[in-house]
Enzyme design. Sequence first.
Site, PDB file in Angstrom:
ATOM      1  CG  ASN A 102      -2.624   6.533   8.343  1.00  0.00           C
ATOM      2  OD1 ASN A 102      -3.130   5.285   8.223  1.00  0.00           O
ATOM      3  ND2 ASN A 102      -1.308   7.311   7.288  1.00  0.00           N
ATOM      4  CG  HIS A 121      -1.614   2.339   0.804  1.00  0.00           C
ATOM      5  ND1 HIS A 121      -0.640   3.087   0.252  1.00  0.00           N
ATOM      6  CD2 HIS A 121      -1.235   2.269   1.664  1.00  0.00           C
ATOM      7  CE1 HIS A 121       0.790   3.058   1.351  1.00  0.00           C
ATOM      8  NE2 HIS A 121       0.143   2.580   2.283  1.00  0.00           N
ATOM      9  CB  THR A 138      -0.926   2.799   6.319  1.00  0.00           C
ATOM     10  OG1 THR A 138       0.152   3.131   6.121  1.00  0.00           O
ATOM     11  CG2 THR A 138      -0.474   1.531   7.587  1.00  0.00           C
TER      12      THR A 138
END
Length: 540
Positions: A69, A327, A48
């Site tokens: 992340n 993604h 992300t």
Amino acid sequence: MLLIVVDQFRYDYLERFGDLFGPNGFRRLMRDGASWTQSNYDHMPTYTAPGHGTMMTGAYPAESGIIGNEWLDRPSGKRITSVTDDTVKPLGGIPTEPPSSPSRLMASTVGDELRLATNDRSKVIGISVKDRSAILPAGRHANAAYWFSTNSGTMVSSTYYFNQLPAWVTSFNNTKPADKYFGTKWERVLPEDEYVKRVGPDNPKWEDVSNAWTPDTNTFPHTVTGGVNAPGSKFYIALDYTPFTNEMLVSFAEQAIVNEQLGADDDTDVLTVSFSANDYVGHRFGPYSQEVMDVTLRTDRNIATLLDFVDARVGLANTLIAFTADHGVSPIPEHAAAMGLGGGRIPFATVMGKIQAAISARYNPHGKTPDPTADYLLRFQEGTAWREWFINNNIYFNYDALKRDGVDVEEFSQVVVRAALSVPGIARCFTRLQLLRGATSVTDPIERRALHGFYPSRSGDVVMVAEPYKYIAETITATHGSPYSYDTHVPTIIMGAGVNPGRYLEAATPADIAPTLSALLRITAPSNSTGRVLVEALKR
Ligand SMILES: [Zn+2]
């Protein structure tokens, strides 16, 4: 300028469910915008934060510094998130909300450049359920970013942007925007037959919610309470795993447009809206589930609502819109195995066991105890046990220990790589030294993606890649992060004045969005922009 992101939205969702969309959502974006059918992220890991750090900077993690992340912060020895910032304070929510800011983003965004170009008259606001997804696309010089707190069920921010939440945000929060979903039954929006036809039965054997954070079932309807009697943290976490936060985010975005007067004057403003529900649902049920199909159909309606609102308020003719995802996602490994695709899970303990055994064999050949090599890999304490750092498929070396024992780092790297490659399911390994020297091939997409995901002061010393459809050390039902097409192939759509609508078959990447928007807005491209301007769709 409006950026719409749907977290974990694979490109193929546009095609697999396309005929079921209404006229004003995804179909409008595909019809009135320029849509690239071969748009892939060109970095790994495909997570992300790296995705959100790319789309408005035009920069890969190797440039943006957003390599995951979370990662190991070597100076502090701590695991940090992409937006951790101890110098700021949370605003809203509870006092112990994690303090977040874009200070770890090493590149400017389209919004930052617009504000530079307009002497700050442009307004830039980022919105999401996740902090990183609100903060990173907006950028370092944004006016605000807002995200959802599962502690309080409200939209929060940090003192990075201002000293208190704007009054309109407090008013929004006072309506308890999440609580109205308590006890809601999430049902399918279309008859079950349609779902069975597209994705099969509701309860295949590879769907497994036994590890879920909050009680859930494999089948519709999903009743949203979090297993508690009244709204509270458990319920707000459960709400994340439903389509309903997308609806809440649209309401919040509308409030932002009205109260911040976005698009109301001659200076271009930026609103980035990243919908997170699709990612939570996808992780729990996988990309070939009735739940993912349903959240996709509902997201189409949410986006239609948002676009209709922008049209009424600002006019779509006056708005530049970009749509993408951060993604994709792989099939559930057990599903991929059932399909004969070689799906599977590689236990973390197997990988680390093989590596540690190889290290001991090479550097402690006589089996001295205690084993002096036990601290050659960086470790951290978890309860009473010590665990090696293994994050984003990166392994980190303990340079102090290697120096203490006179171990040559290059040779040590090779020992680790050979051991890792002996584990069934590990396909490739890259070493820090190899990536730093640029000793990788740009024509090999896996090597190129590893290089684009490597930021020296943040990344580890060995980067591993599993075979397709396999995960290392993952208990989660379905996930992403790999350099393979199921994780990299996402929509890239740009719509607005100056753009020729159509389907474009040229190769593209979400890293191309920022330089293309910059060309359309006639501003300097973001500082580290490496994407190309998608000239095939631009009016001359
Ligand atoms: Zn994501």
